[in-house]
Design a protein around this motif. Structure first.
Motif, PDB file in Angstrom:
ATOM      1  N   PHE A   2       0.829  -1.196   0.000  1.00 41.50           N
ATOM      2  CA  PHE A   2       0.000   0.000   0.000  1.00 41.50           C
ATOM      3  C   PHE A   2       0.867   1.251   0.000  1.00 41.50           C
ATOM      4  CE2 PHE A   2      -2.262   3.395   2.218  1.00 41.50           C
ATOM      5  CZ  PHE A   2      -3.412   3.488   1.435  1.00 41.50           C
ATOM      6  N   LYS A   3       1.916   1.245   0.799  1.00 45.31           N
ATOM      7  CA  LYS A   3       2.822   2.392   0.873  1.00 45.31           C
ATOM      8  C   LYS A   3       3.468   2.646  -0.479  1.00 45.31           C
ATOM      9  CE  LYS A   3       7.181   3.677   3.019  1.00 45.31           C
ATOM     10  NZ  LYS A   3       8.264   3.215   3.875  1.00 45.31           N
ATOM     11  N   ILE A   4       3.958   1.608  -1.118  1.00 44.14           N
ATOM     12  CA  ILE A   4       4.624   1.750  -2.409  1.00 44.14           C
ATOM     13  C   ILE A   4       3.636   2.226  -3.464  1.00 44.14           C
ATOM     14  CG2 ILE A   4       5.758   0.452  -4.266  1.00 44.14           C
ATOM     15  CD1 ILE A   4       6.959  -1.324  -1.990  1.00 44.14           C
ATOM     16  N   LYS A   5       2.442   1.636  -3.481  1.00 46.15           N
ATOM     17  CA  LYS A   5       1.426   2.007  -4.454  1.00 46.15           C
ATOM     18  C   LYS A   5       0.974   3.450  -4.247  1.00 46.15           C
ATOM     19  CE  LYS A   5      -1.568   0.708  -7.628  1.00 46.15           C
ATOM     20  NZ  LYS A   5      -1.279   0.026  -8.844  1.00 46.15           N
ATOM     21  N   PHE A   6       0.758   3.841  -3.005  1.00 44.85           N
ATOM     22  CA  PHE A   6       0.301   5.194  -2.720  1.00 44.85           C
ATOM     23  C   PHE A   6       1.369   6.217  -3.070  1.00 44.85           C
ATOM     24  CE2 PHE A   6      -0.915   8.807  -0.057  1.00 44.85           C
ATOM     25  CZ  PHE A   6      -2.239   8.938  -0.449  1.00 44.85           C
ATOM     26  N   GLN A   7       2.630   5.886  -2.827  1.00 47.28           N
ATOM     27  CA  GLN A   7       3.713   6.800  -3.184  1.00 47.28           C
ATOM     28  C   GLN A   7       3.823   6.968  -4.695  1.00 47.28           C
ATOM     29  OE1 GLN A   7       7.151   5.190  -1.225  1.00 47.28           O
ATOM     30  NE2 GLN A   7       6.805   6.384   0.641  1.00 47.28           N
ATOM     31  N   SER A   8       3.476   5.933  -5.453  1.00 39.97           N
ATOM     32  CA  SER A   8       3.530   6.049  -6.907  1.00 39.97           C
ATOM     33  C   SER A   8       2.332   6.833  -7.446  1.00 39.97           C
ATOM     34  CB  SER A   8       3.586   4.662  -7.553  1.00 39.97           C
ATOM     35  OG  SER A   8       2.355   3.992  -7.375  1.00 39.97           O
ATOM     36  N   VAL A   9       1.201   6.815  -6.744  1.00 38.94           N
ATOM     37  CA  VAL A   9      -0.012   7.491  -7.200  1.00 38.94           C
ATOM     38  C   VAL A   9      -0.047   8.948  -6.736  1.00 38.94           C
ATOM     39  CG1 VAL A   9      -2.524   7.522  -6.993  1.00 38.94           C
ATOM     40  CG2 VAL A   9      -1.346   5.364  -7.309  1.00 38.94           C
ATOM     41  N   ALA A  10       0.264   9.185  -5.491  1.00 41.45           N
ATOM     42  CA  ALA A  10       0.154  10.525  -4.908  1.00 41.45           C
ATOM     43  C   ALA A  10       1.374  11.366  -5.261  1.00 41.45           C
ATOM     44  CB  ALA A  10       0.023  10.416  -3.393  1.00 41.45           C
ATOM     45  N   PRO A  11       1.172  12.666  -5.380  1.00 46.46           N
ATOM     46  CA  PRO A  11       2.333  13.522  -5.636  1.00 46.46           C
ATOM     47  C   PRO A  11       3.227  13.586  -4.398  1.00 46.46           C
ATOM     48  CG  PRO A  11       0.378  14.851  -5.287  1.00 46.46           C
ATOM     49  CD  PRO A  11      -0.059  13.417  -5.320  1.00 46.46           C
ATOM     50  N   GLN A  12       4.507  13.659  -4.645  1.00 50.44           N
ATOM     51  CA  GLN A  12       5.445  13.673  -3.537  1.00 50.44           C
ATOM     52  C   GLN A  12       5.649  15.113  -3.060  1.00 50.44           C
ATOM     53  OE1 GLN A  12       9.085  11.700  -4.455  1.00 50.44           O
ATOM     54  NE2 GLN A  12       9.258  10.927  -2.383  1.00 50.44           N
ATOM     55  N   ILE A  13       5.646  15.295  -1.774  1.00 49.75           N
ATOM     56  CA  ILE A  13       5.825  16.610  -1.177  1.00 49.75           C
ATOM     57  C   ILE A  13       7.310  16.804  -0.908  1.00 49.75           C
ATOM     58  CG2 ILE A  13       5.302  18.070   0.792  1.00 49.75           C
ATOM     59  CD1 ILE A  13       2.676  16.532   1.082  1.00 49.75           C
ATOM     60  N   ARG A  14       7.841  17.838  -1.459  1.00 52.40           N
ATOM     61  CA  ARG A  14       9.256  18.152  -1.245  1.00 52.40           C
ATOM     62  C   ARG A  14       9.353  19.093  -0.050  1.00 52.40           C
ATOM     63  NH1 ARG A  14      11.731  14.767  -4.520  1.00 52.40           N
ATOM     64  NH2 ARG A  14      11.073  14.870  -6.658  1.00 52.40           N
ATOM     65  N   ARG A  15      10.183  18.746   0.876  1.00 48.74           N
ATOM     66  CA  ARG A  15      10.370  19.579   2.051  1.00 48.74           C
ATOM     67  C   ARG A  15      11.774  20.149   2.028  1.00 48.74           C
ATOM     68  NH1 ARG A  15       7.307  16.061   6.620  1.00 48.74           N
ATOM     69  NH2 ARG A  15       5.264  16.303   5.708  1.00 48.74           N
ATOM     70  N   ASN A  16      11.832  21.436   2.192  1.00 44.52           N
ATOM     71  CA  ASN A  16      13.117  22.113   2.240  1.00 44.52           C
ATOM     72  C   ASN A  16      13.410  22.441   3.697  1.00 44.52           C
ATOM     73  OD1 ASN A  16      15.407  23.537   1.823  1.00 44.52           O
ATOM     74  ND2 ASN A  16      14.501  25.082   0.473  1.00 44.52           N
ATOM     75  N   PRO A  17      14.428  21.829   4.279  1.00 39.18           N
ATOM     76  CA  PRO A  17      14.696  22.065   5.694  1.00 39.18           C
ATOM     77  C   PRO A  17      15.026  23.517   6.009  1.00 39.18           C
ATOM     78  CG  PRO A  17      16.234  20.438   4.794  1.00 39.18           C
ATOM     79  CD  PRO A  17      15.333  20.879   3.697  1.00 39.18           C
ATOM     80  N   GLU A  18      15.517  24.269   5.029  1.00 40.41           N
ATOM     81  CA  GLU A  18      15.837  25.670   5.265  1.00 40.41           C
ATOM     82  C   GLU A  18      14.574  26.512   5.412  1.00 40.41           C
ATOM     83  OE1 GLU A  18      18.265  26.651   1.960  1.00 40.41           O
ATOM     84  OE2 GLU A  18      19.855  25.275   2.540  1.00 40.41           O
ATOM     85  N   ASP A  19      13.489  26.121   4.748  1.00 45.94           N
ATOM     86  CA  ASP A  19      12.249  26.881   4.811  1.00 45.94           C
ATOM     87  C   ASP A  19      11.438  26.584   6.063  1.00 45.94           C
ATOM     88  OD1 ASP A  19      12.898  27.983   2.427  1.00 45.94           O
ATOM     89  OD2 ASP A  19      11.595  26.679   1.230  1.00 45.94           O
ATOM     90  N   SER A  20      11.739  25.504   6.740  1.00 48.47           N
ATOM     91  CA  SER A  20      10.935  25.133   7.902  1.00 48.47           C
ATOM     92  C   SER A  20      11.249  26.036   9.091  1.00 48.47           C
ATOM     93  CB  SER A  20      11.176  23.671   8.273  1.00 48.47           C
ATOM     94  OG  SER A  20      12.507  23.496   8.676  1.00 48.47           O
ATOM     95  N   THR A  21      10.248  26.237   9.904  1.00 41.57           N
ATOM     96  CA  THR A  21      10.388  27.074  11.086  1.00 41.57           C
ATOM     97  C   THR A  21      10.492  26.170  12.296  1.00 41.57           C
ATOM     98  OG1 THR A  21       8.992  28.695  10.000  1.00 41.57           O
ATOM     99  CG2 THR A  21       9.364  28.989  12.343  1.00 41.57           C
ATOM    100  N   SER A  22      11.445  26.437  13.159  1.00 42.77           N
ATOM    101  CA  SER A  22      11.613  25.604  14.332  1.00 42.77           C
ATOM    102  C   SER A  22      10.657  26.050  15.432  1.00 42.77           C
ATOM    103  CB  SER A  22      13.052  25.665  14.843  1.00 42.77           C
ATOM    104  OG  SER A  22      13.316  26.939  15.393  1.00 42.77           O
TER     105      SER A  22
END
Length: 150
Positions: free
Chosen positions: A116-136
């Motif tokens: 399910f994880k593999i199938k869902f990752q292939s179907v759903a768009p991947q969210i790119r996270r930029n650690p520099e943009d995150s707020t602590s």
């Protein structure tokens, strides 16, 4: 001196080892399912018992009185009516979730969580996270404290 092992003997032991490993994995999976089911069941029974105890403590007279219909016949007591409603609600919630999960698994063609994880990752768009943009958390706390001071 020991006799040399032939290929057939070693392949049988490797096959037996694989079968034993599969059986161990199935048994561990079964143990995990039983453990989680028992924890969920115990939590459900505890929560239901606690709710009934609170209702009984809050209004013991109403808990045992019977409702009267228009013709004066005794109807179901509120506690039995509540128990029946809770039972049907639990049945519909569990069966509905089970049917929904089974349907999604059949539509996606998966048999376990990893698939399910593999199938869902292939179907759903991947969210790119930029650690520099995150707020602590510290930055957010400092901003809130600064706003409170002003």
């Amino acid at each position: 001196m020991s006799a040399p092992m032939d290929k057939n003997n070693s392949s049988v032991s490797a096959e037996e080892h694989r079968n034993n490993t599969r059986q161990d994995e199935k048994f561990n999976t079964f143990k995990n399912i039983m453990f989680m089911s028992s924890v969920a069941g115990a939590a459900m029974v505890f929560g239901f018992g606690l709710t009934i105890a609170r209702v009984r403590k809050k209004d013991p007279a109403m808990f045992q009185t019977r409702l009267r219909g228009e013709s004066g016949e005794a109807l179901e007591s509120p506690s039995s009516l509540g128990l029946r409603a809770l039972g049907w609600g639990t049945f519909f919630a569990c069966s509905g979730f089970g049917i929904m999960t089974l349907g999604i698994c059949k539509i996606l063609g998966v048999k376990n969580v990893e698939e399910f994880k593999i199938k869902f990752q292939s179907v759903a768009p991947q969210i790119r996270r930029n650690p520099e943009d995150s707020t602590s958390f510290d930055e957010i706390t400092n901003e809130v404290l600064e706003k409170d001071k002003t």
